[in-house]
Design a protein around this motif. Structure first.
Motif, mmCIF file in Angstrom:
data_model
loop_
_atom_site.group_PDB
_atom_site.id
_atom_site.type_symbol
_atom_site.label_atom_id
_atom_site.label_comp_id
_atom_site.label_asym_id
_atom_site.label_seq_id
_atom_site.Cartn_x
_atom_site.Cartn_y
_atom_site.Cartn_z
ATOM 1 N N GLY A 136 3.586 -9.542 25.481
ATOM 2 C CA GLY A 136 3.686 -10.718 26.341
ATOM 3 C C GLY A 136 5.120 -11.174 26.550
ATOM 4 N N THR A 137 5.262 -12.388 27.063
ATOM 5 C CA THR A 137 6.593 -12.902 27.404
ATOM 6 C C THR A 137 7.370 -13.311 26.143
ATOM 7 O OG1 THR A 137 5.503 -14.989 27.820
ATOM 8 C CG2 THR A 137 6.006 -13.638 29.736
ATOM 9 N N PHE A 138 8.620 -13.743 26.377
ATOM 10 C CA PHE A 138 9.565 -13.892 25.280
ATOM 11 C C PHE A 138 8.999 -14.618 24.067
ATOM 12 C CE2 PHE A 138 13.134 -15.967 23.074
ATOM 13 C CZ PHE A 138 13.779 -14.821 22.652
ATOM 14 N N LEU A 183 8.662 -6.815 25.005
ATOM 15 C CA LEU A 183 8.553 -8.119 25.647
ATOM 16 C C LEU A 183 8.500 -7.949 27.156
ATOM 17 C CD1 LEU A 183 11.372 -10.118 23.785
ATOM 18 C CD2 LEU A 183 8.931 -10.104 23.251
ATOM 19 N N THR A 184 7.738 -8.786 27.830
ATOM 20 C CA THR A 184 7.785 -8.835 29.286
ATOM 21 C C THR A 184 8.998 -9.694 29.655
ATOM 22 O OG1 THR A 184 5.377 -8.718 29.280
ATOM 23 C CG2 THR A 184 6.424 -9.278 31.368
ATOM 24 N N ASP A 185 10.182 -9.096 29.556
ATOM 25 C CA ASP A 185 11.442 -9.819 29.746
ATOM 26 C C ASP A 185 12.563 -8.771 29.796
ATOM 27 O OD1 ASP A 185 13.471 -11.796 29.785
ATOM 28 O OD2 ASP A 185 12.299 -13.085 28.467
#
Lengths: 351, 351
Positions: free
Chosen positions: A200-202, A229-231
């Motif tokens: 997922g995100t940060f 990370l989706t980042d």
């Protein structure tokens, strides 16, 4: 102890320190963008880079990327044996496949032969999200199914005289991930690449990865790690380095101990700690230095004494400690400047 | 199973879910600021609040805070038996002391008698940073010394017919913290309050707490948790809730599965996931809903199928899944709007 393998000049397993990996998110056909991202990742602390080759038109640019990359390169291949063979011929330092989606054992064998010729390791990467039906439909836990799948592949590799192996068993569920790695750790001696996939995100990805990777590392499991990370992947390195620091596996950099503040705190501690973090952001000591900044007299003096350099505030003053000895009393408004001077002096004097 | 205690109406130990605590950072003498912070913490998901009473002039405001607090209150007392007794008389729901700094066994006994009269639990909170010299100078590991210190206090409490106990053993070092809690978990049946103390600012403190608290929770250790950050305490609740979600101990809220993107991703996945997170920020389903947003065909369909509602993008389209069944094909630019509709519909239809 785990078997030792090498991705380029980076040793994994054996007595090597746990290494940090990431993966490019650029289009591999864009050589400049990809090399720029690899350089940024190296500067952040990445040690091995993975690059996907999703289609034939990425093969020529990929060869240039491998030649010019400042980090050893692992190629990520799915579905296509041709891409695997050509990537190996391009001089890549390692290859990651999920043998279950290459198409047939004959095709996997072609990859084993090519990798053996070039003496490069293969990561057998099984993910819960792409587990083959025959394992998925078997009874038992998801972790057990993932391990069954990977062990069948390990045996096939070994039967074909291929032993230059690294294993990953990722799930987006942290409990499954931890269970799967614990099981595989007992079953074989190949080094393990740890990660929680699709985390997922940060923020939530960092927490997921910290719990999953961190708890395994605390048990002594894992030879190399990748935080997903989706980042921007540079953020992955920041999280990975923090995980290694916290689990005692990296011995460089500043470890900051600071209290959560409470009604007893009489200085603006959050601002003081942030000031210190800003001042130390680009300071890279050659070994770990523990710095404590504490707001009151309950745990303050204790933590400050245990740190390499520490300060404990009381109502009016900060008391600076170095290696357990009280050095001096300072006014809060010039305390951080003095603390930073002492930290840099301490680092310089002992390296 | 651990013994059951109650802080106000919040059960700890027994079959109760792991609860989330925080501590006010306002001046306790400022009633409005303190009550506002408690309300903000409750809104964020905090279940028990700790408030320090550092001096006599905080006692009168503290009584009002206890009366008006929307959360049960634990008072944090150091050094001063008078403050402890008066806080108990103010109607507080629990008290945290480190008996080692109260001054004498006679004074600790006064606190035990007062707490027994009001039937409120005491947390015996030993921190590595304030361990008494007699334990500190003994041989062995820091974790062992912390446990020796706390067990002496537990025996003293029991000898004085006090059994309404909760224990914490915090260190700013995650490895010491985990070791100490593992040791104490085997030694007695009192519920454990988990935390890594002085963990630092938001980012590194979140990682430290996630590894320390998370790995213990994965082992089944811990009845209540407090994340300590040098930051607004509301941030502590955000981290605590994420830790409970990841370790499978909270069954509400959205769990977002999303991939780190790579050369295979043909949509701007980071932007799409952030859009979904924004849209869902204030959506609070009554149970856990797993949402997957995936960028390619490798793990995408697998993760999307495993999720309650998932979307996997290929080159041109997103494929939406609900409980493993493919529902429909959507254009990327309206995929998140549709996903959110389906998530809200799914949540509404099943609660």
């Amino acid at each position: 102890m785990k078997k030792e393998i090498f991705i380029g000049n980076v040793g994994i397993g054996g007595n090597h320190p746990v290494s940090i990996q990431s993966m490019t998110s650029t289009d591999t056909r864009d050589i400049t963008a990809t090399l720029n991202q690899i350089t940024a990742l190296k500067d952040a602390g990445c040690e091995i880079i993975r690059v996907a080759v999703p289609a034939k038109d990425a093969l020529v640019p990929f060869k240039t990327i491998v030649e010019k990359s400042p980090l050893p390169v692992v190629v990520d291949i799915h579905f296509d044996v041709y891409l695997a063979i050509k990537s190996i011929e391009a001089g890549v330092h390692g290859i990651r496949i999920n043998p279950g989606n290459i198409g047939s054992n004959k095709k996997v064998k072609e990859i084993l032969i090519a990798a053996n010729e070039r003496k490069i390791p293969i990561r057998i990467g099984v993910n819960a999200g792409s587990l083959e039906k025959k394992y998925w439909n078997a009874p038992g836990s998801t972790a057990g199914k993932m391990v069954a799948s990977v062990m069948d592949k390990v045996r096939f590799f070994e039967d074909n005289q291929f032993f230059n192996i690294k294993i990953s068993l990722k799930s987006s569920d942290v409990i499954q991930t931890v269970q799967a790695y614990r099981l595989i750790d007992k079953k074989c001696d190949y080094p393990l690449h740890l990660g929680v996939t699709e985390a997922g995100t940060f923020f939530s990805g960092a927490i997921k990865s910290a719990i999953g990777i961190g708890s395994l590392l605390l048990e002594g499991i894992g030879s190399t790690i990748r935080v997903s990370l989706t980042d921007d992947p540079v953020q992955e390195i920041k999280v990975a380095k923090e995980i290694l620091q916290v689990t005692g596996l990296r011995k460089t950099g500043i470890e900051m101990i600071s209290c959560p503040t409470c009604s007893r705190t009489s200085v603006d501690l959050i601002a003081l700690v942030k000031e210190a973090e800003r001042e130390l952001a680009h300071f890279k000591p050659g070994r770990k230095i523990v710095v404590a900044i504490m707001g009151c007299e309950v745990n303050g003096p204790g933590e400050a004494k245990e740190a390499d350099i520490g300060i404990a505030f009381s109502q009016k003053y900060g008391y600076i400690f170095k290696k357990g000895e009280m050095l001096e009393k300072v006014e809060p408004n010039r305390s951080i400047t003095r603390l930073i001077e002492l930290i840099k002096d301490f680092a310089g004097g002992e390296t």
